[in-house]
Design a protein around this motif. Structure first.
Motif, short mmCIF file in Angstrom:
data_model
loop_
_atom_site.label_atom_id
_atom_site.label_comp_id
_atom_site.label_asym_id
_atom_site.label_seq_id
_atom_site.Cartn_x
_atom_site.Cartn_y
_atom_site.Cartn_z
N GLN A 32 0.82 -1.21 0.00
CA GLN A 32 0.00 0.00 0.00
C GLN A 32 0.86 1.26 0.00
N ARG A 33 1.86 1.28 0.87
CA ARG A 33 2.71 2.47 0.95
C ARG A 33 3.43 2.72 -0.37
N ALA A 34 3.86 1.65 -1.03
CA ALA A 34 4.54 1.80 -2.31
C ALA A 34 3.61 2.45 -3.33
N ALA A 191 -7.58 -0.81 -0.96
CA ALA A 191 -7.47 0.09 0.20
C ALA A 191 -7.38 1.55 -0.26
N LEU A 192 -6.62 1.80 -1.31
CA LEU A 192 -6.50 3.16 -1.82
C LEU A 192 -7.78 3.60 -2.53
N GLU A 195 -10.05 4.63 0.29
CA GLU A 195 -9.59 5.92 0.78
C GLU A 195 -10.03 7.06 -0.15
N GLY A 196 -10.01 6.80 -1.47
CA GLY A 196 -10.39 7.80 -2.45
C GLY A 196 -11.88 7.89 -2.70
N HIS A 197 -12.68 7.10 -1.96
CA HIS A 197 -14.14 7.13 -2.06
C HIS A 197 -14.63 6.77 -3.47
N ARG A 286 -8.21 -2.86 5.31
CA ARG A 286 -7.23 -2.41 6.31
C ARG A 286 -6.27 -1.46 5.61
N HIS A 287 -6.26 -0.22 6.05
CA HIS A 287 -5.45 0.82 5.42
C HIS A 287 -4.17 1.03 6.23
N HIS A 288 -3.06 1.28 5.51
CA HIS A 288 -1.77 1.35 6.18
C HIS A 288 -1.63 2.55 7.12
N GLU A 289 -2.43 3.59 6.93
CA GLU A 289 -2.40 4.76 7.81
C GLU A 289 -3.69 4.94 8.60
#
Length: 323
Positions: A32-34, A191-192, A195-197, A286-289
């Motif tokens: 995810q972070r990458a 996950a992203l 996060e971006g809806h 599950r989101h990394h942040e």
């Protein structure tokens, strides 16, 4: 269709409609972070790929989809929906025209039904529609990626990244030290997305979902274009301003061990776990942040500041679609 990238070290297959590609490669949060930092790629080769060729391709599609595409410039990405006669979402197409051909990718396994519908609507128009899934695979590069795309590969460039329509024969050559960097699994991509809806057909939709509920007005629905199937519903809701449900983003508290799955009913925390259902989870990740988060559909009249419960898990709302 099983991706050859599932043979890479650490690859764990995705589940459900996304089976056939890797859910992750052993390091979910690192992947995810990458992606968030603009490195690596995501194998989306399980998605369907359709092309439309012919002189009338754009004017013809314009009559069938919710987006204004009759004057779509070459290489400009857009997205569009196909609605039922009652205005319910059936398909989402992620489009780009390369100057001679419209390329679109769609949800896994839905290309056959969409192709059949498009074929039935050809009439006298000079168009040819083809299922190219066996020949081309979708590979996603995240926003910020500086990877060089080979000449001749069709690219759909959107705000959250680039989708490549790569010849399927080249998929096996995408090693971790290849031209696009290390692979990230579908769970990182999802996950992203959450996060971006960004809604997804089959996840944020059911048999009665309309575009207003998901915030697809503007990005996938053009309100000033001509007639298309389902337009009456879009116009009525736009004028009255009362879609029956709305998309929300949820922070799930205390669900590190148990992540409530899609379909979990939501209840008002004030009513307790035995209260009436006011919505349901559509995607949980599950989101990394951010930790455990989700998208959900709730009834329009649910207060925007109300705390919710998802299978006993506390869920705090962030508004995506205004009530």
């Amino acid at each position: 269709m099983k991706s050859p990238l599932l043979s890479l070290p650490g690859a764990v297959p995705a589940e459900g409609v996304d089976e056939g590609v890797a859910g992750h490669y052993g390091e979910l949060y690192r992947e995810q972070r990458a992606l968030a930092e603009g490195t690596g790629f995501v194998d989306l080769s399980h998605r369907g790929v359709l092309t439309v060729t012919g002189e009338d391709r754009l004017s013809w599609l314009h009559l069938l989809v919710t987006q204004h595409v009759s004057d779509l410039p070459p290489h400009r990405a857009t997205e569009a929906l196909v609605l039922s006669a009652n205005g319910h979402i059936e398909h989402a197409l992620y489009l780009v025209d390369d100057g001679t051909t419209v390329w679109a990718h769609v949800e896994p396994g839905t290309q056959g039904a969409l192709l059949a519908y498009l074929e039935s609507m050809k009439f006298f128009y000079r168009v040819e529609v083809a299922d190219r899934t066996d020949e081309f695979a979708v590979v996603h590069l995240p926003a910020g990626s500086i990877a060089t795309v080979p000449e001749g590969v069709t690219v759909r460039e959107a705000p959250h990244g680039r989708d490549l329509f790569l010849p399927r024969t080249e998929l096996a050559g995408l090693a971790p030290d290849g031209p696009y960097g290390p692979p990230a699994g579908l769970l990182a991509h999802e996950a992203l997305r959450v996060e971006g809806h960004r809604p997804r057909v089959g996840f944020e939709t059911d048999h009665r979902t309309i575009p207003h509920e998901l915030g697809w007005i503007g990005t996938a629905v053009h309100l000033q274009k001509g007639c298309y199937r389902g337009q009456e519903t879009v116009a009525r809701v736009q004028n009255l301003g009362k879609p029956p449900r709305r998309l929300v983003f949820l922070h799930l508290d205390g669900s590190e061990v148990h992540l409530p799955p899609r379909g979990t009913e939501l209840r008002l925390a004030a009513d307790g776990p035995e209260g009436r259902a006011v919505g349901f989870l559509t995607t949980s990740v599950r989101h990394h942040e951010l930790g455990p988060v989700a998208l959900a559909l709730v009834k329009r009249n649910v207060p925007v500041d109300a705390d919710l419960l998802a299978d006993g898990t506390s869920a705090a709302q962030e508004t995506v679609v205004e009530p």
